[in-house]
Design a protein around this motif. Structure first.
Motif, PDB file in Angstrom:
ATOM      1  N   THR A 142       0.830  -1.202   0.000  1.00 42.46           N
ATOM      2  CA  THR A 142       0.000   0.000   0.000  1.00 42.46           C
ATOM      3  C   THR A 142       0.869   1.259   0.000  1.00 42.46           C
ATOM      4  O   THR A 142       0.605   2.208  -0.744  1.00 42.46           O
ATOM      5  CB  THR A 142      -0.938   0.004   1.232  1.00 42.46           C
ATOM      6  OG1 THR A 142      -1.742  -1.180   1.184  1.00 42.46           O
ATOM      7  CG2 THR A 142      -1.838   1.215   1.244  1.00 42.46           C
TER       8      THR A 142
ATOM      9  N   ARG B 259       1.606  12.246  -6.292  1.00 40.40           N
ATOM     10  CA  ARG B 259       1.536  11.965  -4.857  1.00 40.40           C
ATOM     11  C   ARG B 259       2.863  12.276  -4.172  1.00 40.40           C
ATOM     12  O   ARG B 259       2.892  12.795  -3.059  1.00 40.40           O
ATOM     13  CB  ARG B 259       1.080  10.528  -4.618  1.00 40.40           C
ATOM     14  CG  ARG B 259      -0.382  10.320  -5.015  1.00 40.40           C
ATOM     15  CD  ARG B 259      -0.935   9.006  -4.545  1.00 40.40           C
ATOM     16  NE  ARG B 259      -0.433   7.862  -5.266  1.00 40.40           N
ATOM     17  CZ  ARG B 259      -0.966   7.352  -6.368  1.00 40.40           C
ATOM     18  NH1 ARG B 259      -2.061   7.885  -6.895  1.00 40.40           N
ATOM     19  NH2 ARG B 259      -0.443   6.292  -6.935  1.00 40.40           N
TER      20      ARG B 259
ATOM     21  N   HIS C  88      -5.846  11.499  -5.348  1.00 37.89           N
ATOM     22  CA  HIS C  88      -4.457  11.289  -4.917  1.00 37.89           C
ATOM     23  C   HIS C  88      -4.337  11.457  -3.402  1.00 37.89           C
ATOM     24  O   HIS C  88      -3.670  10.662  -2.729  1.00 37.89           O
ATOM     25  CB  HIS C  88      -3.519  12.268  -5.617  1.00 37.89           C
ATOM     26  CG  HIS C  88      -3.279  11.955  -7.057  1.00 37.89           C
ATOM     27  ND1 HIS C  88      -2.596  10.839  -7.477  1.00 37.89           N
ATOM     28  CD2 HIS C  88      -3.636  12.629  -8.186  1.00 37.89           C
ATOM     29  CE1 HIS C  88      -2.518  10.840  -8.799  1.00 37.89           C
ATOM     30  NE2 HIS C  88      -3.155  11.902  -9.252  1.00 37.89           N
TER      31      HIS C  88
ATOM     32  N   THR D 218      -5.243   6.800   2.741  1.00 33.26           N
ATOM     33  CA  THR D 218      -5.492   5.364   2.921  1.00 33.26           C
ATOM     34  C   THR D 218      -4.201   4.625   3.279  1.00 33.26           C
ATOM     35  O   THR D 218      -4.205   3.707   4.089  1.00 33.26           O
ATOM     36  CB  THR D 218      -6.116   4.756   1.648  1.00 33.26           C
ATOM     37  OG1 THR D 218      -7.364   5.415   1.399  1.00 33.26           O
ATOM     38  CG2 THR D 218      -6.346   3.266   1.781  1.00 33.26           C
TER      39      THR D 218
ATOM     40  N   ALA E  48       1.231   3.948  -3.060  1.00 28.28           N
ATOM     41  CA  ALA E  48       0.964   5.374  -2.871  1.00 28.28           C
ATOM     42  C   ALA E  48       2.153   6.219  -3.314  1.00 28.28           C
ATOM     43  O   ALA E  48       1.985   7.309  -3.868  1.00 28.28           O
ATOM     44  CB  ALA E  48       0.629   5.657  -1.408  1.00 28.28           C
TER      45      ALA E  48
ATOM     46  N   LYS F  30      -5.675   8.417  -1.649  1.00 29.23           N
ATOM     47  CA  LYS F  30      -4.749   7.282  -1.700  1.00 29.23           C
ATOM     48  C   LYS F  30      -3.641   7.450  -0.661  1.00 29.23           C
ATOM     49  O   LYS F  30      -3.259   6.496   0.014  1.00 29.23           O
ATOM     50  CB  LYS F  30      -4.158   7.144  -3.102  1.00 29.23           C
ATOM     51  CG  LYS F  30      -3.219   5.967  -3.243  1.00 29.23           C
ATOM     52  CD  LYS F  30      -3.565   5.102  -4.390  1.00 29.23           C
ATOM     53  CE  LYS F  30      -2.676   3.886  -4.404  1.00 29.23           C
ATOM     54  NZ  LYS F  30      -3.021   2.941  -5.406  1.00 29.23           N
TER      55      LYS F  30
END
Length: 122
Positions: free
Chosen positions: A10, A20, A51, A57, A14, A54
């Motif tokens: 993850t 990002r 973005h 998250t 990202a 994400k």
């Protein structure tokens, strides 16, 4: 290990996008509103918000809303799993390369000794 692996997946996902990463670079200077983050990017606000979502998250940033203004902050310690994994990889590869260097040095030394040996000319 699977949980940590999922967390790393993850996090790296990202971090894989330049937009990002630019957001994270900006937030490293301090908190910023969505408008401030949106200004340097040539994209629609909903795209920027995707973005941000994400990153949120992944646990890299947090957001807070006061009235109509949403402010983003870097999450302290969010990069620790990535740094730990990279350090493990650095250590692993440093050891491997050190052993390879020692092996090549030993081969070169052995070859030189064999070439310098007068008996080897037969």
């Amino acid at each position: 290990m699977t949980k940590h692996s999922n967390d790393l997946d993850t996090l790296f996902s990202a971090l894989s996008d330049p937009t990002r990463r630019a957001i994270l670079t900006r937030l490293a200077r301090g908190p910023a509103t969505l408008s401030e983050l949106h200004n340097p990017h040539d994209m629609a606000l909903p795209s920027l918000m995707a973005h941000v979502k994400k990153l949120e998250t992944a646990g890299l940033i947090s957001t807070e809303k006061q009235g109509r203004i949403r402010t983003c902050h870097l999450t302290p310690g969010a990069f620790t799993p990535v740094q730990s994994w990279l350090e493990q990889q650095r250590s692993l590869w440093t050891g491997r390369l050190d052993r390879f260097d020692a092996y090549v040095t030993q081969l070169a030394q052995s070859s030189k000794e064999h070439t310098d040996d007068p008996r080897s000319k037969d």
